[in-house]
Design a protein around this motif. Structure first.
Motif, PDB file in Angstrom:
ATOM      1  N   GLN A  44       0.835  -1.210   0.000  1.00 33.07           N
ATOM      2  CA  GLN A  44       0.000   0.000   0.000  1.00 33.07           C
ATOM      3  C   GLN A  44       0.867   1.255   0.000  1.00 33.07           C
ATOM      4  OE1 GLN A  44      -3.488   0.583   1.717  1.00 33.07           O
ATOM      5  NE2 GLN A  44      -4.283  -1.458   1.406  1.00 33.07           N
ATOM      6  N   MET A  47       2.502   1.724  -3.329  1.00 34.07           N
ATOM      7  CA  MET A  47       1.493   2.197  -4.280  1.00 34.07           C
ATOM      8  C   MET A  47       1.380   3.716  -4.225  1.00 34.07           C
ATOM      9  SD  MET A  47      -0.372   0.326  -6.258  1.00 34.07           S
ATOM     10  CE  MET A  47      -2.067   0.851  -6.370  1.00 34.07           C
ATOM     11  N   GLN A  48       1.273   4.259  -3.010  1.00 27.76           N
ATOM     12  CA  GLN A  48       1.145   5.710  -2.866  1.00 27.76           C
ATOM     13  C   GLN A  48       2.379   6.409  -3.409  1.00 27.76           C
ATOM     14  OE1 GLN A  48       0.160   6.399   1.267  1.00 27.76           O
ATOM     15  NE2 GLN A  48      -2.020   6.226   0.786  1.00 27.76           N
ATOM     16  N   ASP A  49       3.542   5.888  -3.051  1.00 31.47           N
ATOM     17  CA  ASP A  49       4.792   6.493  -3.542  1.00 31.47           C
ATOM     18  C   ASP A  49       4.824   6.518  -5.064  1.00 31.47           C
ATOM     19  OD1 ASP A  49       5.483   6.689  -0.947  1.00 31.47           O
ATOM     20  OD2 ASP A  49       6.934   5.041  -0.949  1.00 31.47           O
ATOM     21  N   PHE A  51       2.368   6.429  -7.360  1.00 32.34           N
ATOM     22  CA  PHE A  51       1.479   7.351  -8.073  1.00 32.34           C
ATOM     23  C   PHE A  51       1.802   8.814  -7.777  1.00 32.34           C
ATOM     24  CE2 PHE A  51      -0.616   3.406  -8.927  1.00 32.34           C
ATOM     25  CZ  PHE A  51      -1.054   3.603 -10.228  1.00 32.34           C
ATOM     26  N   ILE A  52       2.343   9.076  -6.597  1.00 36.97           N
ATOM     27  CA  ILE A  52       2.770  10.446  -6.310  1.00 36.97           C
ATOM     28  C   ILE A  52       3.980  10.801  -7.178  1.00 36.97           C
ATOM     29  CG2 ILE A  52       3.880  11.851  -4.525  1.00 36.97           C
ATOM     30  CD1 ILE A  52       1.837  10.554  -2.586  1.00 36.97           C
TER      31      ILE A  52
ATOM     32  N   ASP B  60      -7.283  -5.750  -0.728  1.00 35.30           N
ATOM     33  CA  ASP B  60      -7.363  -4.435  -0.072  1.00 35.30           C
ATOM     34  C   ASP B  60      -6.925  -3.346  -1.035  1.00 35.30           C
ATOM     35  OD1 ASP B  60      -4.893  -5.631  -0.064  1.00 35.30           O
ATOM     36  OD2 ASP B  60      -4.164  -4.501   1.652  1.00 35.30           O
ATOM     37  N   VAL B  62      -6.221   0.196  -2.890  1.00 33.97           N
ATOM     38  CA  VAL B  62      -5.731   1.508  -2.487  1.00 33.97           C
ATOM     39  C   VAL B  62      -6.593   2.521  -3.245  1.00 33.97           C
ATOM     40  CG1 VAL B  62      -3.734   3.028  -2.425  1.00 33.97           C
ATOM     41  CG2 VAL B  62      -3.416   0.566  -2.289  1.00 33.97           C
ATOM     42  N   SER B  66      -6.886   8.315  -1.316  1.00 37.00           N
ATOM     43  CA  SER B  66      -5.743   8.222  -0.402  1.00 37.00           C
ATOM     44  C   SER B  66      -4.492   8.778  -1.079  1.00 37.00           C
ATOM     45  CB  SER B  66      -5.527   6.784   0.062  1.00 37.00           C
ATOM     46  OG  SER B  66      -4.953   6.028  -0.982  1.00 37.00           O
ATOM     47  N   ILE B  67      -4.398   8.583  -2.387  1.00 36.57           N
ATOM     48  CA  ILE B  67      -3.255   9.114  -3.138  1.00 36.57           C
ATOM     49  C   ILE B  67      -3.354  10.643  -3.188  1.00 36.57           C
ATOM     50  CG2 ILE B  67      -2.061   9.120  -5.379  1.00 36.57           C
ATOM     51  CD1 ILE B  67      -2.048   6.329  -4.436  1.00 36.57           C
ATOM     52  N   LYS B  70      -2.556  12.318   0.097  1.00 41.66           N
ATOM     53  CA  LYS B  70      -1.122  12.323   0.384  1.00 41.66           C
ATOM     54  C   LYS B  70      -0.420  13.345  -0.503  1.00 41.66           C
ATOM     55  CE  LYS B  70       2.552   9.420   1.860  1.00 41.66           C
ATOM     56  NZ  LYS B  70       3.270   8.176   1.642  1.00 41.66           N
ATOM     57  N   LEU B  71      -0.913  13.434  -1.725  1.00 46.59           N
ATOM     58  CA  LEU B  71      -0.323  14.371  -2.680  1.00 46.59           C
ATOM     59  C   LEU B  71      -0.470  15.794  -2.174  1.00 46.59           C
ATOM     60  CD1 LEU B  71       0.942  14.110  -5.479  1.00 46.59           C
ATOM     61  CD2 LEU B  71      -1.283  14.551  -6.456  1.00 46.59           C
TER      62      LEU B  71
END
Lengths: 176, 265
Positions: A44, A47-49, A51-52, B60, B62, B66-67, B70-71
């Motif tokens: 998870q 994933m965030q890293d 797309f950022i 689960d 994402v 949430s992206i 965070k951005l």
């Protein structure tokens, strides 16, 4: 909207275009990342890293260099591999070498999974063992032809045609 | 190079995987612009890989939000700072003129260079293609030699298996080497098994009829020469091949007996 327009809007920092691209590719990236890190929370986080990073580096993409999918796939694989090399990850002592994507495909026992994914898992099970391995290395792990040929102990010239035959089978199975 | 050959070379599969060099990527891009068939092929390959990788995703999900959150946390986009305007002078103009001439020259050299580079990559791909063909032929040759050696062995017991009621035109051959306990099966005469079914090979002893499974042929479809080897340490008196559900059965489904052959003693 065509992919080209979507991507160029994304590059102009259009959040809606970003969301559409996210919906198209995020699950695939999640699969690739999870296959490498084998941990739900870490996947998870990666994933965030990913797309950022894609958002910030959007300018660096050009369709001349490759498919958008391939571009983001590269970011995802690299980020996941970087993670496995980090100290905190190594401390959790995971053995990753023997794992490949076939292990994480859903089984019929797991009713939460989409029927689509179960269907694909069933098809993949029918591929020859060497196909599963070459697909794992080239697509899920981002190996070069040379690295794949060394790992599979196969001459480098045959990787390309062998992989083509495997993907051909896969296409017949999953695209019909 | 012909576009069919280009597609068959397997380069497009590697293009989607991201394992080509920058010049190769460029070349695929140009081929896609020139030939819609090449583009369509790439789209199909990509669609299959997207589906496959998707199937490996954990449950689960994402969420996009949430992206986005965070951005927004990590800071705002930087603004472009404009430079101060400067006054013009003749000096500026000559500078621009010189830059233009230089730029023009560079542009020309760049085009020349690009043409040469495209030529090089074209030749390189052709070379790769021929290399692959040679490799393929070589490995085919090695396989064929291996097969010939097996068949030439004087100790080999050769058993023709004839087609049975369910599919009379089927045939197969078994070559049994008792010394190394291996039976080689030439199954080129069998039809491709339907979805979810596999061929299972049986060693039989007669009076009373007792079948022993030698195993299933799981990679029938992907094997090119349709020659398979199985271990056989039994005192076989006959060999039979049946069609069974994937994974094989404990005992043969006799209604689905495709071929059968008795060993002459």
């Amino acid at each position: 909207m065509t992919l080209e327009i979507l991507v160029s809007k994304f590059q102009e920092k259009d959040e809606r275009a970003f969301e559409k691209l996210y919906n198209m590719y995020s699950e695939s990236m999640h699969g690739v990342i999870y296959n490498i890190v084998r941990d739900h929370d870490i996947a998870q986080e990666v994933m965030q890293d990913v797309f950022i990073k894609a958002w910030h580096k959007a300018d660096s993409y050009s369709s001349k260099k490759g498919r958008f999918f391939t571009w983001i796939l590269n970011i995802a694989r690299n980020a996941a591999i970087d993670k496995t090399r980090s100290k905190s990850f190594k401390n959790s002592s995971k053995n990753l070498n023997a794992d490949y994507f076939v292990d994480i495909l859903p089984t019929q026992d797991n009713l939460d999974n989409s029927t689509d994914a179960i269907g694909i898992a069933k098809f993949v099970g029918k591929l020859a063992e060497k196909c599963k391995k070459v697909i794992d290395l080239l697509y899920f792990k981002g190996y070069t032809q040379k690295e794949a040929s060394e790992t599979l102990d196969m001459p480098i010239g045959t990787i390309k045609t062998h992989n083509r035959n495997c993907i051909k089978e896969l296409r017949e199975m999953v695209l019909n | 190079m012909e576009k069919e050959q280009y597609i068959a070379s397997g380069i497009l599969e590697l293009y989607v995987a991201g394992s080509l060099t920058e010049t190769e990527n460029n070349e695929v891009y140009n081929m896609m612009l020139k030939h819609p068939e090449v583009l369509q092929e790439v789209l199909d390959i990509e669609a299959a890989i997207v589906k496959l990788t998707k199937a490996a995703a954990p449950k689960d999900k994402v969420t996009f939000n949430s992206i986005l959150n965070k951005l927004k946390d990590t800071g705002n986009d930087t603004k472009v700072v404009s430079l101060n305007k400067r006054t013009n002078s003749w000096y500026n103009y000559t500078g621009w003129a010189a830059a233009l001439i230089l730029g023009g020259g560079l542009l020309w050299m760049n085009t020349q260079n690009n043409t040469l580079e495209t030529q090089i990559t074209e030749i390189q791909t052709e070379k790769d293609f021929f290399e692959t063909q040679i490799e393929d032929l070589n490995s085919d040759l090695v396989d064929s030699k291996k097969i010939i050696n097996v068949f030439r062995n004087k100790d080999i017991i050769s058993v023709p298996l004839a087609g049975q009621a369910v599919y009379p035109e089927a045939y197969a051959n078994a070559y049994w080497n008792k010394d190394d306990k291996t039976v080689y099966l030439d199954l080129a005469g069998l039809p491709e098994p339907p979805e979810g079914k596999v061929y299972q090979v049986w060693s039989l002893t007669l009076n009373p009829l007792t079948p022993t499974s030698l195993g299933t042929i799981d990679d029938f479809k992907t094997d090119n020469n349709k020659i398979f080897s199985l271990e056989n340490a039994n005192e076989s008196q006959a060999f039979g091949i049946t069609l069974e559900p994937a994974g094989g059965s404990v005992s043969p489904t006799l209604e689905q007996l495709y071929t059968l052959g008795v060993i002459e003693s």
